[in-house]
Structure formats: structure tokens, C-alpha cells
Design a protein around this motif. Structure first.
Motif, PDB file in Angstrom:
ATOM      1  N   ILE A   1      44.218 -59.483  43.803  1.00 48.88           N
ATOM      2  CA  ILE A   1      44.408 -58.861  42.493  1.00 48.88           C
ATOM      3  C   ILE A   1      45.812 -59.069  41.938  1.00 48.88           C
ATOM      4  O   ILE A   1      46.061 -58.752  40.780  1.00 48.88           O
ATOM      5  CB  ILE A   1      44.062 -57.354  42.499  1.00 48.88           C
ATOM      6  N   ALA A   2      46.729 -59.579  42.755  1.00 45.15           N
ATOM      7  CA  ALA A   2      48.096 -59.812  42.266  1.00 45.15           C
ATOM      8  C   ALA A   2      48.717 -60.974  43.025  1.00 45.15           C
ATOM      9  O   ALA A   2      48.512 -61.126  44.230  1.00 45.15           O
ATOM     10  CB  ALA A   2      48.950 -58.563  42.446  1.00 45.15           C
ATOM     11  N   VAL A   3      49.466 -61.798  42.299  1.00 47.94           N
ATOM     12  CA  VAL A   3      50.202 -62.911  42.905  1.00 47.94           C
ATOM     13  C   VAL A   3      51.590 -62.919  42.288  1.00 47.94           C
ATOM     14  O   VAL A   3      51.730 -62.945  41.060  1.00 47.94           O
ATOM     15  CB  VAL A   3      49.502 -64.274  42.650  1.00 47.94           C
ATOM     16  N   ARG A   4      52.605 -62.879  43.124  1.00 49.44           N
ATOM     17  CA  ARG A   4      53.994 -62.973  42.666  1.00 49.44           C
ATOM     18  C   ARG A   4      54.621 -64.147  43.401  1.00 49.44           C
ATOM     19  O   ARG A   4      54.709 -64.148  44.620  1.00 49.44           O
ATOM     20  CB  ARG A   4      54.788 -61.694  42.959  1.00 49.44           C
TER      21      ARG A   4
ATOM     22  N   ARG B   1      56.847 -53.667  44.366  1.00 53.38           N
ATOM     23  CA  ARG B   1      55.718 -52.736  44.491  1.00 53.38           C
ATOM     24  C   ARG B   1      54.613 -53.241  43.566  1.00 53.38           C
ATOM     25  O   ARG B   1      54.865 -53.520  42.393  1.00 53.38           O
ATOM     26  CB  ARG B   1      56.123 -51.326  44.103  1.00 53.38           C
ATOM     27  N   LEU B   2      53.408 -53.336  44.107  1.00 55.49           N
ATOM     28  CA  LEU B   2      52.270 -53.841  43.351  1.00 55.49           C
ATOM     29  C   LEU B   2      51.255 -52.721  43.139  1.00 55.49           C
ATOM     30  O   LEU B   2      50.722 -52.171  44.113  1.00 55.49           O
ATOM     31  CB  LEU B   2      51.618 -55.014  44.084  1.00 55.49           C
ATOM     32  N   LYS B   3      50.982 -52.380  41.885  1.00 52.38           N
ATOM     33  CA  LYS B   3      50.030 -51.310  41.569  1.00 52.38           C
ATOM     34  C   LYS B   3      48.601 -51.721  41.902  1.00 52.38           C
ATOM     35  O   LYS B   3      48.211 -52.861  41.658  1.00 52.38           O
ATOM     36  CB  LYS B   3      50.115 -50.942  40.097  1.00 52.38           C
ATOM     37  N   GLY B   4      47.848 -50.780  42.462  1.00 50.91           N
ATOM     38  CA  GLY B   4      46.443 -51.010  42.769  1.00 50.91           C
ATOM     39  C   GLY B   4      46.194 -51.827  44.022  1.00 50.91           C
ATOM     40  O   GLY B   4      45.062 -52.134  44.352  1.00 50.91           O
ATOM     41  N   VAL B   5      47.269 -52.164  44.727  1.00 57.33           N
ATOM     42  CA  VAL B   5      47.166 -53.022  45.909  1.00 57.33           C
ATOM     43  C   VAL B   5      47.009 -52.159  47.160  1.00 57.33           C
ATOM     44  O   VAL B   5      47.659 -51.125  47.295  1.00 57.33           O
ATOM     45  CB  VAL B   5      48.423 -53.917  46.000  1.00 57.33           C
ATOM     46  N   ASN B   6      46.149 -52.595  48.072  1.00 57.35           N
ATOM     47  CA  ASN B   6      45.928 -51.896  49.330  1.00 57.35           C
ATOM     48  C   ASN B   6      46.549 -52.635  50.518  1.00 57.35           C
ATOM     49  O   ASN B   6      46.820 -52.037  51.541  1.00 57.35           O
ATOM     50  CB  ASN B   6      44.435 -51.704  49.577  1.00 57.35           C
ATOM     51  N   SER B   7      46.758 -53.935  50.386  1.00 53.42           N
ATOM     52  CA  SER B   7      47.421 -54.706  51.441  1.00 53.42           C
ATOM     53  C   SER B   7      48.117 -55.905  50.815  1.00 53.42           C
ATOM     54  O   SER B   7      47.808 -56.308  49.693  1.00 53.42           O
ATOM     55  CB  SER B   7      46.428 -55.148  52.518  1.00 53.42           C
TER      56      SER B   7
ATOM     57  N   ARG C   1      41.193 -52.748  48.008  1.00 52.25           N
ATOM     58  CA  ARG C   1      40.483 -52.201  49.184  1.00 52.25           C
ATOM     59  C   ARG C   1      39.331 -53.094  49.654  1.00 52.25           C
ATOM     60  O   ARG C   1      38.966 -53.077  50.823  1.00 52.25           O
ATOM     61  CB  ARG C   1      39.957 -50.806  48.891  1.00 52.25           C
ATOM     62  N   GLN C   2      38.754 -53.870  48.753  1.00 56.41           N
ATOM     63  CA  GLN C   2      37.670 -54.780  49.122  1.00 56.41           C
ATOM     64  C   GLN C   2      38.197 -56.161  49.520  1.00 56.41           C
ATOM     65  O   GLN C   2      37.421 -57.097  49.672  1.00 56.41           O
ATOM     66  CB  GLN C   2      36.672 -54.925  47.965  1.00 56.41           C
TER      67      GLN C   2
ATOM     68  N   SER D   1      47.188 -51.823  54.483  1.00 57.09           N
ATOM     69  CA  SER D   1      47.618 -50.488  54.019  1.00 57.09           C
ATOM     70  C   SER D   1      49.069 -50.506  53.554  1.00 57.09           C
ATOM     71  O   SER D   1      49.891 -49.708  53.977  1.00 57.09           O
ATOM     72  CB  SER D   1      47.426 -49.452  55.128  1.00 57.09           C
ATOM     73  N   CYS D   2      49.363 -51.438  52.660  1.00 56.69           N
ATOM     74  CA  CYS D   2      50.729 -51.622  52.170  1.00 56.69           C
ATOM     75  C   CYS D   2      50.677 -52.030  50.696  1.00 56.69           C
ATOM     76  O   CYS D   2      49.869 -52.868  50.321  1.00 56.69           O
ATOM     77  CB  CYS D   2      51.400 -52.710  53.000  1.00 56.69           C
ATOM     78  N   SER D   3      51.551 -51.436  49.886  1.00 56.26           N
ATOM     79  CA  SER D   3      51.590 -51.805  48.466  1.00 56.26           C
ATOM     80  C   SER D   3      52.989 -52.194  48.001  1.00 56.26           C
ATOM     81  O   SER D   3      53.193 -52.492  46.834  1.00 56.26           O
ATOM     82  CB  SER D   3      51.065 -50.654  47.603  1.00 56.26           C
TER      83      SER D   3
END
Length: 125
Positions: free
Chosen positions: A73-76, A86-92, A68-69, A48-50
Motif C-alpha cells: 500500500i506504500a512505497v518510498r 511513518r506510513l499511515k495504514g501500514v501493518n508491516s 494487514r492482508q 507489526s511495524c508502521s
């Protein structure tokens, strides 16, 4: 605090064998600030962190965002100390040592699962 490992699906490949799950505010506040580095194969998972910051840290991180699944979806890569991300669309978010050897970018869309393990007596010291 929960401990366990994160597995890549469908083959159950272990991406991180030592994962600390930070769910409470004090755990999240301190995060990796007290660490001088992070051993290979270790990670911190922030459900629960973006957004994360690396203010006051002494080393760079690779940051992985999950939806959420629990799909990547993102790698930095190589996020330097004193940064805010801050990563858009990220849930954790997963934080691991900079230069993590697996090609995480090519794993975008793949799901990871957490396998919890109990902390043994010998591991508490």
C-alpha cells in the motif's frame, strides 16, 4: 530469526529471495545498523511495524508498506540515512536496497506472501 522469501500474488513471482524477518525487540533495534549495504534481492521484513528510522545507517533504502492482508500500500524510494518514516495504514514494513529494480509502485494493492525456509548448516557460518 525467520528466513525465507516474499512472493507476489497471484503469479507467485519472487520479489525478494532472501528475507530476514525481524520480530524481537533486539533484532528490530539493531536492524540494518551493522550492514554496509544490502545485496540485491535481499530484504528485511518488520511485521507489526508502521515506522522505521535510518539513524546511524550508511546507505539509502527503499521502504515498502504492507496492510494487514499483506497488500503493498506504500512505497518510498531512496530513503536516506538519518531519516524517520511513518506510513499511515501500514501493518508491516519491508526494507530493501535503494533503487530496487522492480516497479513496486505499480504493484500497490497486490498481495505478497512469505515462504519460510529452514536455515541449513552451511548457511550458519
Amino acid at each position: 530469526m525467520k528466513y525465507g522469501r516474499l512472493l507476489l500474488h497471484p503469479e507467485q513471482f519472487c520479489l525478494w529471495h532472501e528475507v530476514h524477518v525481524l520480530t524481537s525487540f533486539p533484532q528490530r533495534l539493531v536492524g540494518l545498523l551493522t550492514q554496509k549495504g544490502l545485496p540485491r534481492g535481499h530484504a528485511y521484513w518488520f511485521p507489526s511495524c508502521s515506522a522505521v528510522h535510518s539513524w546511524g545507517m550508511q546507505f539509502a533504502l527503499d521502504i515498502i508498506g504492507l496492510d494487514r492482508q499483506q497488500r503493498i500500500i506504500a512505497v518510498r524510494r531512496n530513503v536516506q540515512p538519518s531519516s524517520m518514516l511513518r506510513l499511515k495504514g501500514v501493518n508491516s514494513i519491508i526494507e530493501c536496497e535503494a533503487g530496487y529494480p522492480y516497479p513496486l509502485e505499480s504493484m500497490c494493492g497486490r498481495r505478497v506472501t512469505f515462504e519460510e525456509r529452514e536455515v541449513g548448516y552451511e548457511e550458519t557460518f
